[in-house]
Design a protein around this motif. Structure first.
Motif: not given
Length: 446
Positions: A50-51, A166-167, A169-170, A273, A277, A280, A330, A333
């Motif tokens: 998660s971000l 990642s997307f 989580s974003l 956070w 992203f 990452h 950053c 990640c």
């Protein structure tokens, strides 16, 4: 597979802006407007990370904080318990059927979230998601490793899967928050349930699990307990767990620290956070490109990532404002992207050259590594901060990553065998067992 991983992370994170009001409404207290704190991250594959932060309800009593911590950790805990079984099952029945079963359980979990009216139902839905993830995430990553057997295609495909994680989580918290605010609490979950159903139908159309021909040609996979004691796989699993500890432990603690130490506002905590992203995804891209050009240095990319994570983690307590905090986050990640993108393909390669090329169990081990970090984070991190302090927590996590980075030198000789990876298919036709692949490759290289 990417849609399945995206869905898993979106379902994990979509509850971030919703759960406080859920809990407040259940106890008849209206909306929660208390301090913010991050929710635990996801694992998969993948491990799944998660971000974005969660908004916790006000600490009117420790019980609510404990309830939310247990709720977020329950997914990782169940995933941790189920993964040894799911990995073994995937090795025996193939990848498509467990992936479909995982999507079905995730659909049930999402639907349960939509209609939950009490904490017990939320806990059951969260635990169901862990069960679905143990099958869908592990089978999905293993399926990618199986279909993309050669480098650099395998690293590119796994890197794409990590970018989708990642997307998810974003995108999930703003997606859930907006729909929850304007359309009601059920709509975000019902939308995800529909996407999950469509993904299952696409899987049935593209790779029907009932087709037994592919399974008939699969060799018998190495038992998961034998993979766990393989020293090379153990080193990779340790690296995956260690590199995710800073993220898993910071998420439940950094918001309160920002409020106490720098008087951070709600929007600053909420955006902490978000910028992470982009580095990452950049880390995934850089590692894929480097792996294509210099495939024998995968161990170095992982070690470099752990060094960056360690240094960044140590810098967090020194930050004095919102803008400064973003920089080490950053870095963390970015380092995690280096480690994951370098070592996930290395796991598949280790199975190719040291065991049998069936990937369910080895990626179940990777999922276990992630789950260890994210099961402990929501429960243990706050207690460590309370007893030892936030600075000591970060220094300890940073030191652990820096000290573990040289251990990846142990993988140097294995990674040098990558140029012979194309001989895997020839060796498989000869029925390799155990170290047979490695011995033959060394003989042919000589």
């Amino acid at each position: 597979v990417c849609v399945a991983l995206l869905l898993d992370n979106m379902l994990y994170m979509v509850i971030v802006p919703i759960i406080p009001d859920y809990i407040a409404a259940m106890r008849g207290g209206g909306s929660a407007t208390g301090p913010s704190a991050p929710a635990g991250g996801n694992e998969s594959g993948s491990g799944n990370r998660s971000l974005l932060p969660a908004r916790y309800p006000p600490a009117a009593g420790g019980n609510e904080d404990v309830q939310i911590g247990v709720l977020f950790a329950s997914k990782a805990i169940l995933q941790l318990l189920v993964n040894p079984l799911s990995g073994t099952l995937i090795d025996r029945v193939g990848y498509e059927a467990p992936l479909l079963a995982g999507l079905a359980v995730m659909f049930l979990s999402t639907s349960t979230f939509a209609f939950a009216e009490n904490y017990a139902t939320l806990f059951a839905a969260r635990s169901l998601q862990g069960l679905g993830s143990a099958f869908a995430d592990t089978a999905g990553i293993a399926l990618i490793a199986d279909r993309y057997a050669e480098e650099p295609a395998r690293s590119r495909a796994l890197g794409t899967a990590l970018a989708c994680i990642s997307f998810g989580s974003l995108a999930a918290p703003p997606f859930g928050g907006v729909l929850y605010e304007f359309a009601g609490k059920r709509v975000p979950f019902l939308v995800l349930a529909c996407v999950c159903l469509l993904d299952g139908l696409l899987l049935l159309a593209l790779a029907p699990p009932c087709a037994t021909g592919a399974r008939a040609n699969m060799p018998v996979g190495t038992p998961i307990h034998r993979l766990m004691i393989d020293p090379y796989i153990a080193v990779v699993a340790g690296a995956l767990a260690t590199c995710n500890i800073p993220l898993a432990f910071l998420e439940p603690t950094i918001a309160n620290w920002m409020k106490d130490s720098m008087g951070a506002s709600e929007w600053e905590v909420g955006l902490t956070w978000l910028p992470a992203f982009f580095p990452h995804v950049l880390g995934v891209y850089v590692t894929v490109r480097l792996a294509a050009a210099y495939p024998h240095l995968q161990w170095f990319y992982g070690a470099l990532g752990m060094a960056i994570i360690g240094a960044s983690s140590c810098l967090v307590p020194a930050c004095r404002n919102f803008g400064q905090v973003i920089i080490p986050l950053c870095g963390i990640c970015f380092g995690i992207a280096l480690v994951d993108t370098a070592l996930l393909p290395t796991l598949a390669f280790l199975v190719d050259v040291r065991h049998v090329s069936v990937y369910g169990s080895v990626y179940a081990i990777a999922d276990i590594s992630y789950s260890v970090a994210y099961a402990l984070g929501p429960i243990v991190a706050g207690q460590i901060v309370h007893t030892m302090g936030f600075a000591q927590l970060n220094l300890g996590m940073g030191l652990a990553n820096v000290l573990y980075a040289p251990v990846l030198l142990f993988l140097k000789n294995v990674c040098q065998m990558k140029p012979s990876h194309s001989e895997r298919n020839i060796l498989l036709e000869e029925g390799p067992k155990g170290l047979y692949d490695t011995i033959k490759m060394e003989e042919r290289k000589g």
